[in-house]
Structures are given as structure tokens and as C-alpha cells.
Design a protein around this motif. Structure first.
Motif, PDB file in Angstrom:
ATOM      1  N   ASN A  64       0.858  -1.175   0.000  1.00 32.27           N
ATOM      2  CA  ASN A  64       0.000   0.000   0.000  1.00 32.27           C
ATOM      3  C   ASN A  64       0.902   1.236   0.000  1.00 32.27           C
ATOM      4  OD1 ASN A  64      -1.854   1.991   0.379  1.00 32.27           O
ATOM      5  ND2 ASN A  64      -2.638   1.234   2.331  1.00 32.27           N
ATOM      6  N   GLN A  65       0.832   2.046  -1.044  1.00 30.83           N
ATOM      7  CA  GLN A  65       1.727   3.198  -1.208  1.00 30.83           C
ATOM      8  C   GLN A  65       1.228   4.448  -0.486  1.00 30.83           C
ATOM      9  OE1 GLN A  65       4.564   3.918  -3.376  1.00 30.83           O
ATOM     10  NE2 GLN A  65       4.977   1.747  -3.579  1.00 30.83           N
ATOM     11  N   ALA A  66       0.147   4.331   0.218  1.00 32.75           N
ATOM     12  CA  ALA A  66      -0.430   5.511   0.864  1.00 32.75           C
ATOM     13  C   ALA A  66       0.451   5.988   2.015  1.00 32.75           C
ATOM     14  CB  ALA A  66      -1.822   5.193   1.380  1.00 32.75           C
ATOM     15  N   ILE A  67       0.686   7.284   2.025  1.00 37.69           N
ATOM     16  CA  ILE A  67       1.365   7.909   3.157  1.00 37.69           C
ATOM     17  C   ILE A  67       0.453   9.012   3.655  1.00 37.69           C
ATOM     18  CG2 ILE A  67       3.709   7.332   2.426  1.00 37.69           C
ATOM     19  CD1 ILE A  67       4.001  10.180   1.386  1.00 37.69           C
ATOM     20  N   SER A  68       0.642   9.412   4.872  1.00 43.36           N
ATOM     21  CA  SER A  68      -0.246  10.424   5.448  1.00 43.36           C
ATOM     22  C   SER A  68      -0.083  11.750   4.725  1.00 43.36           C
ATOM     23  CB  SER A  68       0.060  10.596   6.945  1.00 43.36           C
ATOM     24  OG  SER A  68       1.300  11.251   7.106  1.00 43.36           O
ATOM     25  N   ALA A  69      -1.149  12.528   4.748  1.00 45.07           N
ATOM     26  CA  ALA A  69      -1.136  13.849   4.102  1.00 45.07           C
ATOM     27  C   ALA A  69      -0.086  14.743   4.752  1.00 45.07           C
ATOM     28  CB  ALA A  69      -2.514  14.487   4.183  1.00 45.07           C
ATOM     29  N   ALA A  70       0.071  14.654   6.051  1.00 40.64           N
ATOM     30  CA  ALA A  70       1.061  15.476   6.766  1.00 40.64           C
ATOM     31  C   ALA A  70       2.471  15.117   6.315  1.00 40.64           C
ATOM     32  CB  ALA A  70       0.912  15.293   8.266  1.00 40.64           C
ATOM     33  N   LEU A  71       2.746  13.823   6.163  1.00 40.42           N
ATOM     34  CA  LEU A  71       4.070  13.376   5.726  1.00 40.42           C
ATOM     35  C   LEU A  71       4.325  13.808   4.280  1.00 40.42           C
ATOM     36  CD1 LEU A  71       6.477  11.915   6.907  1.00 40.42           C
ATOM     37  CD2 LEU A  71       5.504   9.760   6.114  1.00 40.42           C
ATOM     38  N   LYS A  72       3.296  13.716   3.465  1.00 42.42           N
ATOM     39  CA  LYS A  72       3.416  14.146   2.070  1.00 42.42           C
ATOM     40  C   LYS A  72       3.699  15.648   1.997  1.00 42.42           C
ATOM     41  CE  LYS A  72       0.943  12.163  -1.135  1.00 42.42           C
ATOM     42  NZ  LYS A  72      -0.142  11.739  -2.042  1.00 42.42           N
ATOM     43  N   ASP A  73       2.989  16.440   2.799  1.00 42.17           N
ATOM     44  CA  ASP A  73       3.218  17.900   2.830  1.00 42.17           C
ATOM     45  C   ASP A  73       4.640  18.226   3.289  1.00 42.17           C
ATOM     46  OD1 ASP A  73       0.635  18.321   1.969  1.00 42.17           O
ATOM     47  OD2 ASP A  73      -0.145  18.846   3.958  1.00 42.17           O
ATOM     48  N   GLU A  74       5.096  17.484   4.282  1.00 42.55           N
ATOM     49  CA  GLU A  74       6.458  17.691   4.787  1.00 42.55           C
ATOM     50  C   GLU A  74       7.488  17.369   3.698  1.00 42.55           C
ATOM     51  OE1 GLU A  74       9.196  16.343   8.612  1.00 42.55           O
ATOM     52  OE2 GLU A  74       7.094  15.711   8.521  1.00 42.55           O
ATOM     53  N   LEU A  75       7.224  16.322   2.937  1.00 42.05           N
ATOM     54  CA  LEU A  75       8.127  15.939   1.854  1.00 42.05           C
ATOM     55  C   LEU A  75       8.138  17.004   0.754  1.00 42.05           C
ATOM     56  CD1 LEU A  75      10.046  13.861   0.676  1.00 42.05           C
ATOM     57  CD2 LEU A  75       8.071  12.670  -0.296  1.00 42.05           C
ATOM     58  N   VAL A  76       6.979  17.537   0.409  1.00 40.57           N
ATOM     59  CA  VAL A  76       6.905  18.596  -0.614  1.00 40.57           C
ATOM     60  C   VAL A  76       7.684  19.822  -0.146  1.00 40.57           C
ATOM     61  CG1 VAL A  76       5.330  20.236  -1.736  1.00 40.57           C
ATOM     62  CG2 VAL A  76       4.746  17.798  -1.647  1.00 40.57           C
ATOM     63  N   GLU A  77       7.488  20.206   1.110  1.00 40.24           N
ATOM     64  CA  GLU A  77       8.203  21.377   1.656  1.00 40.24           C
ATOM     65  C   GLU A  77       9.710  21.131   1.668  1.00 40.24           C
ATOM     66  OE1 GLU A  77       8.811  23.501   5.933  1.00 40.24           O
ATOM     67  OE2 GLU A  77       6.775  22.836   5.463  1.00 40.24           O
ATOM     68  N   ALA A  78      10.140  19.943   2.076  1.00 42.04           N
ATOM     69  CA  ALA A  78      11.568  19.616   2.112  1.00 42.04           C
ATOM     70  C   ALA A  78      12.160  19.629   0.708  1.00 42.04           C
ATOM     71  CB  ALA A  78      11.771  18.254   2.767  1.00 42.04           C
ATOM     72  N   THR A  79      11.410  19.132  -0.264  1.00 43.52           N
ATOM     73  CA  THR A  79      11.879  19.132  -1.650  1.00 43.52           C
ATOM     74  C   THR A  79      12.064  20.559  -2.150  1.00 43.52           C
ATOM     75  OG1 THR A  79      10.771  17.023  -2.055  1.00 43.52           O
ATOM     76  CG2 THR A  79      11.347  18.332  -3.987  1.00 43.52           C
ATOM     77  N   GLU A  80      11.132  21.441  -1.830  1.00 39.75           N
ATOM     78  CA  GLU A  80      11.256  22.850  -2.227  1.00 39.75           C
ATOM     79  C   GLU A  80      12.464  23.499  -1.565  1.00 39.75           C
ATOM     80  OE1 GLU A  80       7.411  24.373  -1.149  1.00 39.75           O
ATOM     81  OE2 GLU A  80       6.468  23.611  -2.988  1.00 39.75           O
ATOM     82  N   ARG A  81      12.698  23.170  -0.292  1.00 37.66           N
ATOM     83  CA  ARG A  81      13.843  23.739   0.427  1.00 37.66           C
ATOM     84  C   ARG A  81      15.158  23.253  -0.162  1.00 37.66           C
ATOM     85  NH1 ARG A  81      12.312  21.583   5.533  1.00 37.66           N
ATOM     86  NH2 ARG A  81      14.524  21.349   5.911  1.00 37.66           N
ATOM     87  N   VAL A  82      15.243  21.965  -0.512  1.00 42.16           N
ATOM     88  CA  VAL A  82      16.490  21.448  -1.080  1.00 42.16           C
ATOM     89  C   VAL A  82      16.724  22.046  -2.466  1.00 42.16           C
ATOM     90  CG1 VAL A  82      15.793  19.284  -2.225  1.00 42.16           C
ATOM     91  CG2 VAL A  82      17.995  19.431  -1.132  1.00 42.16           C
ATOM     92  N   GLN A  83      15.668  22.223  -3.240  1.00 45.34           N
ATOM     93  CA  GLN A  83      15.834  22.837  -4.562  1.00 45.34           C
ATOM     94  C   GLN A  83      16.312  24.280  -4.435  1.00 45.34           C
ATOM     95  OE1 GLN A  83      11.977  22.140  -6.343  1.00 45.34           O
ATOM     96  NE2 GLN A  83      12.601  20.141  -7.146  1.00 45.34           N
ATOM     97  N   ALA A  84      15.781  25.019  -3.470  1.00 38.11           N
ATOM     98  CA  ALA A  84      16.231  26.394  -3.243  1.00 38.11           C
ATOM     99  C   ALA A  84      17.691  26.419  -2.785  1.00 38.11           C
ATOM    100  CB  ALA A  84      15.334  27.075  -2.213  1.00 38.11           C
ATOM    101  N   ALA A  85      18.056  25.489  -1.897  1.00 34.84           N
ATOM    102  CA  ALA A  85      19.435  25.424  -1.406  1.00 34.84           C
ATOM    103  C   ALA A  85      20.401  25.066  -2.532  1.00 34.84           C
ATOM    104  CB  ALA A  85      19.546  24.413  -0.262  1.00 34.84           C
ATOM    105  N   VAL A  86      20.002  24.147  -3.412  1.00 38.95           N
ATOM    106  CA  VAL A  86      20.854  23.770  -4.542  1.00 38.95           C
ATOM    107  C   VAL A  86      21.045  24.975  -5.470  1.00 38.95           C
ATOM    108  CG1 VAL A  86      20.919  22.370  -6.649  1.00 38.95           C
ATOM    109  CG2 VAL A  86      20.394  21.297  -4.461  1.00 38.95           C
ATOM    110  N   SER A  87      19.979  25.708  -5.739  1.00 36.07           N
ATOM    111  CA  SER A  87      20.087  26.887  -6.611  1.00 36.07           C
ATOM    112  C   SER A  87      20.998  27.948  -6.008  1.00 36.07           C
ATOM    113  CB  SER A  87      18.698  27.489  -6.852  1.00 36.07           C
ATOM    114  OG  SER A  87      17.910  26.614  -7.596  1.00 36.07           O
ATOM    115  N   GLU A  88      20.833  28.204  -4.717  1.00 38.14           N
ATOM    116  CA  GLU A  88      21.680  29.199  -4.042  1.00 38.14           C
ATOM    117  C   GLU A  88      23.138  28.739  -4.021  1.00 38.14           C
ATOM    118  OE1 GLU A  88      22.004  31.536   0.236  1.00 38.14           O
ATOM    119  OE2 GLU A  88      20.215  30.375  -0.222  1.00 38.14           O
TER     120      GLU A  88
END
Length: 146
Positions: free
Chosen positions: A65-89
Motif C-alpha cells: 500500500n503506497q499511501a502515506i499520510s497527508a502530513a508526511l506528504k506535505d512535509e516531503l513537498v516542503e523539504a523538496t522545495e527547500r532542497v531545490q532552493a538550497a541547490v540553486s543558491e
């Protein structure tokens, strides 16, 4: 095989470490500490490879079952955005450092060429004699005499 939620939790931890490494590298660049960059590069590459492997593993379908909680998914999206910003900087900082180094090297080479072209030999007292010969003419002159 680990559950998707545990893989996401591990990916979040790796993402956090990668962001920290990128920030430390930028601090070292700003503080002009190039000696610290070599070890950070090794760690950054290892973390980036691990991050990539985990993100690819999460995209692979499995029988679980590939389902993950909405909170965990939101945290992953936020972390991905932060890492992309850090890589760009980080990339901007590394490019700026490279550009500064190239300008300094060009200035040094230009100064050396200018000094070399202004000296044509020695006078009778052994002092350097200055002239108008260009750098390009000197090797041709040496070749003609040989």
C-alpha cells in the motif's frame, strides 16, 4: 522491504542533512575558506547520490500500500522545495566564486605579461632596460637567432 512511510521519513532526514551540507558549503565560500570545501564536496556528493536513490525508490511501484499520510506528504513537498532552493543558491555561490577566481587569474596573467613585455634586457650597469617590444615578438627573435 521498508514501508513507504519509513522510506519517506528516511528521505526527509537525508534531505535535511543535504540542505545543511549545502548551507555549510555556502558559508565556507562566503568566508573564503576554500580548504573546507574539498571535504564538503565529498559529503555533498554522497548525500546527493543517496537523496537521488531514495527519490527514485519512492517513485517505483510496489505491491505494498503506497499511501502515506497527508502530513508526511506535505512535509516531503516542503523539504523538496527547500532542497531545490538550497541547490540553486549553492550553484550561484559556486559560480560567483569561480568567476572571481577567473578574473583574479586573468589579472595576474595580464600583469605578468605586461611586466615581461616592458623589459628588453640589461644596460651596461646591469640594470633592467625597458623597451617597447611585445611579448609575441620575443619568442620570434629568439627563434631567429637560434
Amino acid at each position: 522491504m521498508p514501508k513507504p512511510s519509513s522510506r519517506v521519513t528516511e528521505l526527509l532526514a537525508i534531505t535535511s542533512r543535504l540542505i545543511g551540507c549545502l548551507q555549510q558549503e555556502m558559508e565556507a565560500i562566503r568566508a573564503m575558506r576554500p580548504e573546507a570545501l574539498k571535504q564538503m564536496q565529498v559529503e555533498k556528493i554522497a548525500l546527493a547520490d543517496t537523496y537521488r536513490a531514495f527519490t527514485l525508490a519512492l517513485k517505483e511501484p510496489s505491491g505494498e500500500n503506497q499511501a502515506i499520510s497527508a502530513a508526511l506528504k506535505d512535509e516531503l513537498v516542503e523539504a523538496t522545495e527547500r532542497v531545490q532552493a538550497a541547490v540553486s543558491e549553492n550553484l550561484r555561490a559556486l559560480r560567483a566564486m569561480r568567476d572571481v577566481n577567473e578574473r583574479v587569474m586573468r589579472a595576474v596573467v595580464s600583469a605578468l605579461d605586461e611586466k615581461r613585455s616592458s623589459v628588453t634586457g640589461y644596460d651596461q650597469r646591469g640594470s633592467l632596460r625597458k623597451g617597447r617590444r611585445s611579448v609575441a615578438a620575443e619568442p620570434a627573435t629568439v627563434q631567429q637567432r637560434a
